[in-house]
Design an enzyme around this catalytic site. Structure first.
Site, PDB file in Angstrom:
ATOM      1  N   TYR A  73      70.780  86.536  15.185  1.00  0.00           N
ATOM      2  CA  TYR A  73      70.397  87.671  14.334  1.00  0.00           C
ATOM      3  C   TYR A  73      71.446  88.790  14.282  1.00  0.00           C
ATOM      4  CZ  TYR A  73      66.038  85.151  14.797  1.00  0.00           C
ATOM      5  OH  TYR A  73      65.099  84.159  14.770  1.00  0.00           O
ATOM      6  N   PRO A  82      61.794  86.802   6.965  1.00  0.00           N
ATOM      7  CA  PRO A  82      60.763  86.075   6.206  1.00  0.00           C
ATOM      8  C   PRO A  82      59.829  87.014   5.451  1.00  0.00           C
ATOM      9  CG  PRO A  82      60.830  85.401   8.526  1.00  0.00           C
ATOM     10  CD  PRO A  82      61.605  86.685   8.407  1.00  0.00           C
ATOM     11  N   HIS A 132      63.678  89.750  11.487  1.00  0.00           N
ATOM     12  CA  HIS A 132      63.431  88.662  12.430  1.00  0.00           C
ATOM     13  C   HIS A 132      63.891  88.904  13.868  1.00  0.00           C
ATOM     14  CE1 HIS A 132      62.134  84.689  13.200  1.00  0.00           C
ATOM     15  NE2 HIS A 132      62.468  84.134  12.055  1.00  0.00           N
ATOM     16  N   LYS A 136      45.128  69.090   7.592  1.00  0.00           N
ATOM     17  CA  LYS A 136      45.253  68.496   8.933  1.00  0.00           C
ATOM     18  C   LYS A 136      44.250  67.371   9.128  1.00  0.00           C
ATOM     19  CE  LYS A 136      44.922  72.509  11.231  1.00  0.00           C
ATOM     20  NZ  LYS A 136      44.916  73.455  12.351  1.00  0.00           N
ATOM     21  N   LYS A 140      44.749  63.827  11.413  1.00  0.00           N
ATOM     22  CA  LYS A 140      43.896  63.829  12.617  1.00  0.00           C
ATOM     23  C   LYS A 140      42.993  62.604  12.631  1.00  0.00           C
ATOM     24  CE  LYS A 140      43.357  68.722  13.814  1.00  0.00           C
ATOM     25  NZ  LYS A 140      42.372  69.800  13.924  1.00  0.00           N
ATOM     26  N   SER A 162      49.575  63.528  14.927  1.00  0.00           N
ATOM     27  CA  SER A 162      49.804  64.973  14.919  1.00  0.00           C
ATOM     28  C   SER A 162      50.070  65.423  13.478  1.00  0.00           C
ATOM     29  CB  SER A 162      51.010  65.290  15.802  1.00  0.00           C
ATOM     30  OG  SER A 162      51.741  66.370  15.272  1.00  0.00           O
ATOM     31  N   PRO A 163      49.266  66.374  12.957  1.00  0.00           N
ATOM     32  CA  PRO A 163      49.485  66.826  11.572  1.00  0.00           C
ATOM     33  C   PRO A 163      50.888  67.368  11.330  1.00  0.00           C
ATOM     34  CG  PRO A 163      47.352  67.585  12.386  1.00  0.00           C
ATOM     35  CD  PRO A 163      48.057  66.972  13.554  1.00  0.00           C
ATOM     36  N   ASP A 164      51.402  68.116  12.293  1.00  0.00           N
ATOM     37  CA  ASP A 164      52.737  68.683  12.089  1.00  0.00           C
ATOM     38  C   ASP A 164      53.770  67.567  11.988  1.00  0.00           C
ATOM     39  OD1 ASP A 164      54.511  71.122  12.067  1.00  0.00           O
ATOM     40  OD2 ASP A 164      55.416  69.983  13.705  1.00  0.00           O
ATOM     41  N   SER A 167      58.215  76.730  19.551  1.00  0.00           N
ATOM     42  CA  SER A 167      58.024  77.940  20.336  1.00  0.00           C
ATOM     43  C   SER A 167      58.380  77.732  21.799  1.00  0.00           C
ATOM     44  CB  SER A 167      56.557  78.351  20.224  1.00  0.00           C
ATOM     45  OG  SER A 167      56.318  79.453  21.058  1.00  0.00           O
ATOM     46  N   ARG A 209      56.440  63.997  17.585  1.00  0.00           N
ATOM     47  CA  ARG A 209      55.574  64.728  18.532  1.00  0.00           C
ATOM     48  C   ARG A 209      56.231  64.769  19.921  1.00  0.00           C
ATOM     49  NH1 ARG A 209      52.183  68.960  18.662  1.00  0.00           N
ATOM     50  NH2 ARG A 209      52.705  69.292  20.820  1.00  0.00           N
ATOM     51  N   SER A 232      59.731  75.408   9.148  1.00  0.00           N
ATOM     52  CA  SER A 232      58.932  76.034  10.178  1.00  0.00           C
ATOM     53  C   SER A 232      57.461  75.966   9.816  1.00  0.00           C
ATOM     54  CB  SER A 232      59.350  77.501  10.305  1.00  0.00           C
ATOM     55  OG  SER A 232      58.672  78.087  11.372  1.00  0.00           O
ATOM     56  N   GLN A 233      56.667  75.640  10.832  1.00  0.00           N
ATOM     57  CA  GLN A 233      55.229  75.725  10.614  1.00  0.00           C
ATOM     58  C   GLN A 233      54.768  77.095  11.088  1.00  0.00           C
ATOM     59  OE1 GLN A 233      51.068  74.544  12.558  1.00  0.00           O
ATOM     60  NE2 GLN A 233      52.445  72.800  12.514  1.00  0.00           N
TER      61      GLN A 233
HETATM   62  N1  COA Z   1      45.268  63.014  16.994  1.00  0.00           N
HETATM   63  C1  COA Z   1      44.355  63.902  16.573  1.00  0.00           C
HETATM   64  N2  COA Z   1      44.602  65.247  16.513  1.00  0.00           N
HETATM   65  C2  COA Z   1      45.824  65.663  16.896  1.00  0.00           C
HETATM   66  C3  COA Z   1      46.837  64.776  17.332  1.00  0.00           C
HETATM   67  C4  COA Z   1      46.508  63.380  17.380  1.00  0.00           C
HETATM   68  N3  COA Z   1      47.402  62.474  17.787  1.00  0.00           N
HETATM   69  N4  COA Z   1      47.926  65.494  17.642  1.00  0.00           N
HETATM   70  C5  COA Z   1      47.632  66.769  17.414  1.00  0.00           C
HETATM   71  N5  COA Z   1      46.365  66.900  16.975  1.00  0.00           N
HETATM   72  C6  COA Z   1      45.641  68.127  16.639  1.00  0.00           C
HETATM   73  C7  COA Z   1      45.882  69.217  17.670  1.00  0.00           C
HETATM   74  O1  COA Z   1      44.978  69.117  18.702  1.00  0.00           O
HETATM   75  C8  COA Z   1      45.685  70.475  16.856  1.00  0.00           C
HETATM   76  O2  COA Z   1      44.304  70.687  16.689  1.00  0.00           O
HETATM   77  P1  COA Z   1      43.694  72.114  16.131  1.00  0.00           P
HETATM   78  O3  COA Z   1      43.867  72.115  14.635  1.00  0.00           O
HETATM   79  O4  COA Z   1      42.287  71.989  16.494  1.00  0.00           O
HETATM   80  O5  COA Z   1      44.431  73.174  16.837  1.00  0.00           O
HETATM   81  C9  COA Z   1      46.226  70.098  15.508  1.00  0.00           C
HETATM   82  O6  COA Z   1      46.164  68.659  15.425  1.00  0.00           O
HETATM   83  C10 COA Z   1      47.651  70.556  15.260  1.00  0.00           C
HETATM   84  O7  COA Z   1      48.556  69.932  16.161  1.00  0.00           O
HETATM   85  P2  COA Z   1      50.031  69.514  15.702  1.00  0.00           P
HETATM   86  O8  COA Z   1      50.016  69.258  14.231  1.00  0.00           O
HETATM   87  O9  COA Z   1      50.530  68.427  16.560  1.00  0.00           O
HETATM   88  O10 COA Z   1      50.895  70.805  15.859  1.00  0.00           O
HETATM   89  P3  COA Z   1      50.883  72.008  16.878  1.00  0.00           P
HETATM   90  O11 COA Z   1      49.778  72.918  16.527  1.00  0.00           O
HETATM   91  O12 COA Z   1      50.983  71.497  18.243  1.00  0.00           O
HETATM   92  O13 COA Z   1      52.222  72.744  16.469  1.00  0.00           O
HETATM   93  C11 COA Z   1      54.545  73.272  16.527  1.00  0.00           C
HETATM   94  C12 COA Z   1      53.499  72.152  16.612  1.00  0.00           C
HETATM   95  C13 COA Z   1      55.923  72.670  16.713  1.00  0.00           C
HETATM   96  C14 COA Z   1      54.511  73.919  15.119  1.00  0.00           C
HETATM   97  C15 COA Z   1      54.193  74.324  17.617  1.00  0.00           C
HETATM   98  O14 COA Z   1      54.277  73.733  18.863  1.00  0.00           O
HETATM   99  C16 COA Z   1      55.149  75.491  17.644  1.00  0.00           C
HETATM  100  O15 COA Z   1      56.118  75.491  18.391  1.00  0.00           O
HETATM  101  N6  COA Z   1      54.870  76.539  16.826  1.00  0.00           N
HETATM  102  C17 COA Z   1      55.688  77.728  16.763  1.00  0.00           C
HETATM  103  C18 COA Z   1      56.714  77.605  15.661  1.00  0.00           C
HETATM  104  C19 COA Z   1      57.318  78.948  15.335  1.00  0.00           C
HETATM  105  O16 COA Z   1      57.582  79.756  16.180  1.00  0.00           O
HETATM  106  N7  COA Z   1      57.532  79.144  14.013  1.00  0.00           N
HETATM  107  C20 COA Z   1      57.975  80.409  13.499  1.00  0.00           C
HETATM  108  C21 COA Z   1      59.420  80.602  13.371  1.00  0.00           C
HETATM  109  S1  COA Z   1      59.684  82.123  12.506  1.00  0.00           S
END
Ligand code: COA
Length: 641
Positions: free
Chosen positions: A122, A135, A358, A434, A438, A443-445, A471, A519, A569-570
């Site tokens: 930054y 952002p 940021h 999601k 799920k 994992s949705p992400d 994070s 994941r 980014s999520q």
């Molecule tokens: N089966 C069923 N459900 C699952 C699953 C699986 N195999 N894997 C994950 N899930 C569920 C989780 O339990 C979670 O449930 P919820 O909706 O009830 O909370 C949901 O799916 C989301 O999980 P997932 O998609 O794996 O993502 P996450 O929430 O763990 O996030 C990151 C992943 C990388 C985005 C997060 O760890 C992170 O670091 N976020 C910060 C990013 C950041 O700082 N961004 C800003 C920059 S400015």
């Protein structure tokens, strides 16, 4: 001070919830303070209990670096890099020396990475903060359509932010968790009363919340005129929303005409240019006082004028532009102070959101604060005007010399060029959210990231270096590391997906492997074991020790690995909103998304000046990739796998 008492910790999801007007915002909860009164020392004792960011083992990072390069390098490039990495990590080699220096740094600092990261990512970054770093956040359209509605909503919003601030001041903000792990709460203490200051080679950030006389005012900007609005009464109580509303009306009445010498536009400039203009600007005592009032303020509220070409179809994309850069000098780009950490933006006709600088924080804490504010505004009803009249808010004056006027004109031109260059698309993917991944135990992400790899591959027939923020807040003063979403597994999947010679069962297997690989990289990154920040640390260690830069950092592969054509980014939320940012390379895309249960909000940016990128096409390709992946899963019964 002992460890924090468990009863003071309320488990709160970091997830915070855009599609429809205010009344249809998903039901969510206000953040509740853990105690009605101040709990002195609670914040620090929580912070002390957090683990320190580890320094990963050298060999592990070297191996993982090579693995991460596989999908984005040619064979001969990879072979060359392997040789350089071998040399770097050999016993008694330069890598070992740097590693041990890094371990020493880790033992004597709170976090070996954070200061370096803020500096490199930054403060040393010279591109304008607008578009290139800060952002924007788009909130659902609120149900007001005129000036009065705009002001009333702004008053409620200010009251909501101040409500959240009370929790910060009283140290009663519930600790957030990721799974079972408590998170670092430091970023909440950095976002209010702080501001970035331009410097000739490096900027800095000041945080007035930590001063002996913390500020009691916010700044409001209307028609490009800045005002100081005191938000506390002399007894320390917060002004009521009714009082705030009356004060905002006075501000609007005192600035009926657009100021065509908008000092705020200077903050949109390239940082070196702005730093020079800043020195010139604050030579005048009056100007210096005015700038200081903005910098010291708790936050800024921008009461915007209308935006061009807003229709129902383009509403969200127009709102994203308004939040990200204000639309250019003719519109709202001068109605900002982009160095301010937090700017809340309230347009006409219900458009609202925020822009944040940021350096002090990541998106999730900002969104958590805004979720609270949105819910607060929904619940708060304004009654009649306040009985006791308050003094008129002070207008901030600037003496505009011919030199300053020239700087303003140059800033207007640069801003307009940038605004014309940016293509921003907000897409609401409404087919599923999601829920679908799920249901398939994915994992949705990871599913979304793999779909993005497919979308990109379909457009370019190759994979590219992809950045996703992870994070590091499980660690004290943790910020982010990089999830490298292009993996060998995702490459194998995207190459197979449209191949008519491959069976569906095989494609599903490859999809599952790619999703799992993503994941598992995520798990590695959030536990401090990813590659990128460690490599940065080793590089910084060499720079600080005045050693010549190791060959691996001069390697073309390293530059290629850092040329993120997809920067993603999520940022999840409770409110149905979406965050947006610009691409980080001229030929790339910025992709931010908010996966809700049954739909996903995407904001995709690219530069019009690049022949090779096309935001509309990426949005379409992404939609197709998500739908096709679901179709494949639906058409391939589990038994056949
Ligand atoms: N089966 C069923 N459900 C699952 C699953 C699986 N195999 N894997 C994950 N899930 C569920 C989780 O339990 C979670 O449930 P919820 O909706 O009830 O909370 C949901 O799916 C989301 O999980 P997932 O998609 O794996 O993502 P996450 O929430 O763990 O996030 C990151 C992943 C990388 C985005 C997060 O760890 C992170 O670091 N976020 C910060 C990013 C950041 O700082 N961004 C800003 C920059 S400015």
């Amino acid at each position: 001070m002992g460890l924090i008492k468990p009863y003071l910790i309320i488990k709160q999801q970091v997830k915070v919830g855009m599609a429809k007007p205010c009344g249809l915002v998903k039901s969510c909860h206000l953040v509740k303070p853990v105690s009605a009164t101040r709990v002195a020392g609670r914040y620090l004792s929580h912070q002390k209990g957090l683990p320190s960011l580890p320094v990963p083992p050298l060999q592990q990072t070297c191996e993982r670096y090579i693995t991460a390069l596989e999908p984005i390098l040619e064979m001969d490039e990879l072979k060359h890099t392997k040789e350089l990495v071998e040399e770097f990590q050999k016993a008694g080699g330069i890598g070992e020396g740097l590693q041990s220096g890094l371990e020493k740094r880790a033992s004597r600092t709170e976090n070996w990475l954070s200061d370096w990261w803020v500096q490199v990512a930054y403060l040393d970054y010279r591109m304008p903060v607008v578009v290139h770093s800060s952002p924007g956040l788009v909130l659902p359209r609120m149900n007001f359509t005129d000036k009065q509605g705009q002001v009333r909503f702004a008053a409620k919003l200010i009251a909501g932010v101040l409500d959240f601030k009370t929790m910060i001041d009283n140290e009663t903000l519930p600790v957030e968790y990721m799974g079972e792990k408590p998170l670092c709460m430091n970023q909440y203490y950095e976002v209010l009363s702080s501001c970035r200051i331009p410097g000739l080679k490096r900027d800095s950030v000041v945080n007035h919340a930590k001063s002996s006389r913390p500020p009691k005012h916010i700044t409001v900007v209307h028609n490009c005129e800045f005002f100081v609005l005191d938000v506390y009464n002399s007894d320390g109580s917060v002004l009521t929303a009714e009082q705030l509303c009356a004060q905002l009306e006075k501000i609007c009445n005192s600035s009926p005409k657009l100021n065509n010498q908008p000092v705020g536009i200077l903050t949109t400039q390239h940082r070196d240019t702005w730093a020079k203009a800043y020195i010139n600007l604050i030579k005048d005592t009056k100007n210096k006082e005015s700038v200081l009032a903005i910098q010291r303020s708790i936050f800024t509220v921008c009461l915007d004028g209308g935006m061009p070409g807003v229709s129902n179809e383009t509403y969200r994309s127009c709102a994203a532009i308004q939040m990200l850069h204000g639309g250019g000098s003719q519109w709202n780009s001068g109605n900002r102070w982009f160095d301010k950490t937090l700017q809340f933006i309230i347009g006409e006709d219900g458009m609202c959101g925020a822009n944040y600088e940021h350096a002090p924080a990541e998106g999730p804490p900002i969104v958590a604060l805004i979720d609270h504010v949105v819910e607060y505004t929904r619940k708060l009803e304004l009654t009649q005007s306040p009985a006791v009249p308050l003094p008129v808010p002070q207008k901030l004056h600037f003496n505009i010399t011919p030199d300053i006027q020239k700087d303003i004109e140059e800033a207007k031109q640069s801003m307009d060029t940038l605004a014309q260059d940016l293509d921003m698309r907000v897409m609401v993917f409404s087919h599923f959210g999601k829920n679908v991944p799920k249901a398939h135990k994915m994992s949705p992400d990871a599913f979304i990231q793999v779909a993005l790899q497919l979308a990109y591959y379909r457009m370019y027939q190759r994979c590219c270096a992809t950045y996703e923020s992870a994070s590091l807040r499980m660690f004290r003063r943790g910020r982010t590391d990089t999830i490298r979403s292009a993996s060998s597994a995702s490459a194998a999947f995207v190459r197979a997906f449209d191949d008519p010679n491959r069976q569906n069962t095989e494609k599903v297997e490859l999809m599952e492997k790619a999703v799992k690989a993503h994941r598992s990289y995520t798990n590695m990154a959030i536990s401090g074991q990813a590659v990128d920040r460690h490599l940065l640390g080793l590089k910084m260690q060499a720079v600080e020790s005045k050693l010549s830069l190791p060959e691996i950092f001069k390697d073309a592969a390293y530059a290629k690995a850092l040329h993120y054509r997809l920067s993603t980014s999520q940022v999840p939320s409770k409110t149905d909103c979406v965050m947006c940012f610009g691409p980080v390379v001229p030929d790339g895309y910025g992709v931010c998304y908010n996966p809700m249960n049954d739909h996903i909000n995407f904001a995709m940016s690219s530069f019009n000046s690049c022949q090779g990128t096309n935001g509309a096409q990426l949005a379409q390709s992404m939609e197709g990739a998500l739908l096709d992946m679901k179709k494949l899963l639906d058409q391939t019964p589990k038994a056949k796998l």
